[in-house]
Design a protein around this motif. Structure first.
Motif, mmCIF file in Angstrom:
data_model
loop_
_atom_site.group_PDB
_atom_site.id
_atom_site.type_symbol
_atom_site.label_atom_id
_atom_site.label_comp_id
_atom_site.label_asym_id
_atom_site.label_seq_id
_atom_site.Cartn_x
_atom_site.Cartn_y
_atom_site.Cartn_z
ATOM 1 N N HIS A 1 0.835 -1.189 0.000
ATOM 2 C CA HIS A 1 0.000 0.000 0.000
ATOM 3 C C HIS A 1 0.877 1.249 0.000
ATOM 4 O O HIS A 1 2.078 1.195 0.282
ATOM 5 C CB HIS A 1 -0.934 0.015 1.220
ATOM 6 N N THR A 2 0.279 2.383 -0.356
ATOM 7 C CA THR A 2 0.921 3.691 -0.214
ATOM 8 C C THR A 2 0.150 4.457 0.846
ATOM 9 O O THR A 2 -0.983 4.112 1.186
ATOM 10 C CB THR A 2 0.917 4.490 -1.528
ATOM 11 N N ASN A 3 0.777 5.510 1.351
ATOM 12 C CA ASN A 3 0.122 6.346 2.358
ATOM 13 C C ASN A 3 0.794 7.707 2.364
ATOM 14 O O ASN A 3 1.371 8.119 3.360
ATOM 15 C CB ASN A 3 0.188 5.695 3.729
ATOM 16 N N GLU A 4 0.767 8.388 1.238
ATOM 17 C CA GLU A 4 1.508 9.638 1.095
ATOM 18 C C GLU A 4 0.756 10.870 1.555
ATOM 19 O O GLU A 4 1.343 11.849 1.907
ATOM 20 C CB GLU A 4 1.955 9.815 -0.361
ATOM 21 N N ASP A 5 -0.539 10.848 1.531
ATOM 22 C CA ASP A 5 -1.306 12.031 1.922
ATOM 23 C C ASP A 5 -2.211 11.748 3.112
ATOM 24 O O ASP A 5 -3.188 12.435 3.337
ATOM 25 C CB ASP A 5 -2.117 12.565 0.740
ATOM 26 N N GLY A 6 -1.876 10.706 3.870
ATOM 27 C CA GLY A 6 -2.694 10.317 4.999
ATOM 28 C C GLY A 6 -3.810 9.358 4.638
ATOM 29 O O GLY A 6 -4.532 8.882 5.496
ATOM 30 N N THR A 7 -3.945 9.061 3.356
ATOM 31 C CA THR A 7 -4.952 8.121 2.887
ATOM 32 C C THR A 7 -4.251 6.872 2.379
ATOM 33 O O THR A 7 -3.429 6.949 1.488
ATOM 34 C CB THR A 7 -5.775 8.736 1.732
ATOM 35 N N GLU A 8 -4.586 5.739 2.977
ATOM 36 C CA GLU A 8 -3.974 4.489 2.542
ATOM 37 C C GLU A 8 -4.613 4.030 1.245
ATOM 38 O O GLU A 8 -5.835 4.010 1.117
ATOM 39 C CB GLU A 8 -4.125 3.419 3.606
ATOM 40 N N ALA A 9 -3.770 3.688 0.285
ATOM 41 C CA ALA A 9 -4.242 3.176 -1.000
ATOM 42 C C ALA A 9 -3.604 1.817 -1.238
ATOM 43 O O ALA A 9 -2.391 1.714 -1.430
ATOM 44 C CB ALA A 9 -3.880 4.136 -2.130
ATOM 45 N N PRO A 10 -4.390 0.739 -1.224
ATOM 46 C CA PRO A 10 -3.832 -0.591 -1.473
ATOM 47 C C PRO A 10 -3.408 -0.750 -2.924
ATOM 48 O O PRO A 10 -3.993 -0.144 -3.821
ATOM 49 C CB PRO A 10 -4.975 -1.533 -1.130
ATOM 50 N N LEU A 11 -2.383 -1.557 -3.141
ATOM 51 C CA LEU A 11 -1.969 -1.900 -4.501
ATOM 52 C C LEU A 11 -2.756 -3.109 -4.962
ATOM 53 O O LEU A 11 -3.016 -4.028 -4.191
ATOM 54 C CB LEU A 11 -0.478 -2.207 -4.556
ATOM 55 N N ILE A 12 -3.128 -3.076 -6.235
ATOM 56 C CA ILE A 12 -3.852 -4.172 -6.850
ATOM 57 C C ILE A 12 -3.097 -4.608 -8.103
ATOM 58 O O ILE A 12 -2.274 -3.861 -8.622
ATOM 59 C CB ILE A 12 -5.306 -3.781 -7.192
ATOM 60 N N VAL A 13 -3.369 -5.807 -8.556
ATOM 61 C CA VAL A 13 -2.746 -6.332 -9.763
ATOM 62 C C VAL A 13 -3.736 -6.185 -10.916
ATOM 63 O O VAL A 13 -4.904 -6.543 -10.790
ATOM 64 C CB VAL A 13 -2.349 -7.815 -9.597
ATOM 65 N N GLU A 14 -3.262 -5.644 -12.016
ATOM 66 C CA GLU A 14 -4.053 -5.487 -13.236
ATOM 67 C C GLU A 14 -3.307 -6.177 -14.371
ATOM 68 O O GLU A 14 -2.132 -6.510 -14.234
ATOM 69 C CB GLU A 14 -4.232 -4.006 -13.583
ATOM 70 N N SER A 15 -3.964 -6.341 -15.490
ATOM 71 C CA SER A 15 -3.329 -6.906 -16.681
ATOM 72 C C SER A 15 -3.443 -5.920 -17.828
ATOM 73 O O SER A 15 -4.496 -5.310 -18.035
ATOM 74 C CB SER A 15 -4.002 -8.216 -17.091
ATOM 75 N N SER A 16 -2.346 -5.782 -18.580
ATOM 76 C CA SER A 16 -2.344 -4.903 -19.746
ATOM 77 C C SER A 16 -3.130 -5.565 -20.872
ATOM 78 O O SER A 16 -3.532 -6.731 -20.775
ATOM 79 C CB SER A 16 -0.911 -4.634 -20.202
ATOM 80 N N LEU A 17 -3.333 -4.834 -21.948
ATOM 81 C CA LEU A 17 -4.031 -5.401 -23.106
ATOM 82 C C LEU A 17 -3.300 -6.598 -23.684
ATOM 83 O O LEU A 17 -3.894 -7.469 -24.302
ATOM 84 C CB LEU A 17 -4.207 -4.329 -24.182
#
Length: 107
Positions: A67-83
């Protein structure tokens, strides 16, 4: 008919990975062509450096929750797939740009 409580949900899957949390504070990128395309090759935080491939596997296997937490808001990382079917990581979309991976400092 099955109950919703019998099916795993995202919250319970994340809860099972909480013992292995990694806060991403820096990234390493590679730029293609004439600086028109930048992609993440490594993620880093306190006590770890992981390749993008390692992070994808960690998230998919629930070994670590990144996760990130740069502005006080935690944002989880997710896995995506490209085209083309290539796996990559990104922050779960929200209203903040500060916690996006490409907004993090480089190392």
């Amino acid at each position: 008919m099955g109950s919703i409580f019998n099916k795993p949900n995202l919250l319970s899957l994340y809860a099972s990975a909480l013992s292995g949390r990694r806060r991403v504070t820096h990234i390493r990128t590679h730029v293609l062509y004439d600086n028109s395309w930048e992609f993440i090759t490594h993620l880093a935080g306190d006590g770890f450096v992981a390749t993008k491939e390692e992070a994808v596997e960690d998230i998919r296997s629930l070994r670590f929750l990144y996760h990130t937490n740069e502005d006080g808001t935690e944002a989880p990382l997710i896995v995506e797939s490209s085209l083309l079917g290539n796996a990559y990581v990104r922050t779960k979309p929200d209203c903040s740009r500060a916690n996006n991976l490409l907004s993090l400092p480089r190392f």
